[in-house]
Scaffold this motif. Structure first.
Motif, PDB file in Angstrom:
ATOM      1  N   LYS A 294      -3.800  -1.558  -6.739  1.00  0.00           N
ATOM      2  CA  LYS A 294      -2.285  -0.887  -6.450  1.00  0.00           C
ATOM      3  C   LYS A 294      -1.516  -1.769  -5.692  1.00  0.00           C
ATOM      4  O   LYS A 294      -0.261  -1.785  -5.697  1.00  0.00           O
ATOM      5  CB  LYS A 294      -2.439   0.596  -5.643  1.00  0.00           C
TER       6      LYS A 294
ATOM      7  N   ASP B  74       0.731  -1.336  -0.042  1.00  0.00           N
ATOM      8  CA  ASP B  74      -0.089   0.059   0.067  1.00  0.00           C
ATOM      9  C   ASP B  74       0.847   1.071  -0.063  1.00  0.00           C
ATOM     10  O   ASP B  74       0.577   2.315  -0.735  1.00  0.00           O
ATOM     11  CB  ASP B  74      -0.881   0.286   0.954  1.00  0.00           C
TER      12      ASP B  74
ATOM     13  N   ASP C 290      -5.842   2.561  -8.250  1.00  0.00           N
ATOM     14  CA  ASP C 290      -7.051   1.933  -7.840  1.00  0.00           C
ATOM     15  C   ASP C 290      -6.719   1.452  -6.558  1.00  0.00           C
ATOM     16  O   ASP C 290      -5.746   0.564  -6.209  1.00  0.00           O
ATOM     17  CB  ASP C 290      -7.547   1.012  -8.625  1.00  0.00           C
ATOM     18  N   GLU C 291      -7.551   1.630  -5.753  1.00  0.00           N
ATOM     19  CA  GLU C 291      -7.481   1.094  -4.168  1.00  0.00           C
ATOM     20  C   GLU C 291      -7.147  -0.420  -4.384  1.00  0.00           C
ATOM     21  O   GLU C 291      -6.471  -1.074  -3.311  1.00  0.00           O
ATOM     22  CB  GLU C 291      -8.695   1.423  -3.156  1.00  0.00           C
TER      23      GLU C 291
END
Lengths: 145, 145
Positions: free
Chosen positions: B87, A110, B83-84
């Motif tokens: 990614k 992340d 993109d959450e």
């Protein structure tokens, strides 16, 4: 050695550091390696602060090998700081840790880690992983200038 | 090996390069399923699980060319890394371009690494083998993308 450093090894465990450096040496990849033992020293080096104040900030690093569980400042905090600073956000960072915990793995990806490697427990596998990792990031990969 | 990516998405318009890549990966006896997509538009459909790709599973690793028909690799990279969900998927840029602007764009948009395809067959195979040894054998991926 801090001038022209190409590999920054951030590792508090002396024996893991020694094995990592040995494996890199076997492939002639450890000539421009700097080993620091905690997150605070890593940040000092990366941002030319503290004992590294005055070091030229131009980036010669091809890869930062970053442990997660360290005293003072954790590897995740170091990664976060690297990725949120315009001067350092594109430096390749490979997390090299004993943590197989999925929250750590997710958090690192992340935050934009380049890759996440769990240290193999077995000696031969550890040597092989470091050797493959070193050749990949030092020879095959193109880093930004 | 213990944590091979289950699905590897290769986005490559050049059939010869795609074949060489698959062949080199398969010579290493990897168990990952390799999906090949030939342009950026279909790559985006695949990653959005739309149209013909509605029943696909998201990949664990993406090998992405830059110069692609319809939508180029840069746009695909930008989409993935913004993109959450997507990614977290590592993206290996694998391209003939050694232009600094492409390298800089890729790292600024969180490509996990950047490999310039060598022009001759032997070096090309060596590069793919190196990708295989690092990204298939060493790296740990987040679960359940």
């Amino acid at each position: 050695m801090s001038y022209g450093t190409e590999i920054l090894l951030v590792e508090d465990n002396a024996s893991d550091a020694e094995m990592t450096i040995d494996a890199l040496k076997q492939n002639n990849l450890a000539n421009k390696l700097l080993h620091v033992k905690d997150g605070a020293a890593a940040l000092d080096f990366i941002f030319a602060e503290g004992q590294y104040a005055g070091r030229p900030m131009e980036n010669t690093l091809k890869v930062i090998l970053l442990d997660l569980k360290m005293p003072k400042i954790s590897g995740i905090q170091v990664l976060e700081r690297i990725r949120t600073d315009e001067r350092t956000k594109t430096i390749p960072v490979v997390v090299l840790t004993s943590s197989k915990e999925d929250p750590d793995i997710r958090k690192c990806y992340d935050l934009g880690v380049n890759s996440y490697v769990v240290k193999p427990v077995e000696f031969d596998e550890f040597q092989k992983a470091i050797s493959d990792l070193g050749l990949y990031w030092m020879i095959v990969n193109q880093q930004p200038k | 090996m213990k944590n091979e990516p289950r699905i590897l998405l290769l986005v490559e318009d050049n059939e010869g390069d795609a074949e060489l890549t698959i062949e080199a990966l398969k010579n290493n006896d990897i168990r990952s399923e390799i999906k090949v997509i030939k342009n950026g538009e279909e790559a985006l459909q695949f990653l959005k699980l739309e149209g013909d790709y509605a029943h696909e599973t998201l990949p664990d690793l993406i090998l992405l060319d830059i110069n692609l028909p319809k939508i180029d690799g840069k746009e695909v990279l930008h989409f993935v890394k913004n993109d959450e969900v997507l990614k977290k998927i590592p993206v290996v840029i694998l391209t003939t371009s050694s232009l600094q602007k492409d390298i800089a764009y890729s790292y600024n948009n969180h490509a996990n690494c950047y490999i310039v395809k060598p022009g001759n067959l032997k070096d090309f195979t060596t590069a793919i083998n190196s990708i295989e040894r690092f990204w298939i054998q060493c790296v740990t991926y987040p679960k359940n993308n």
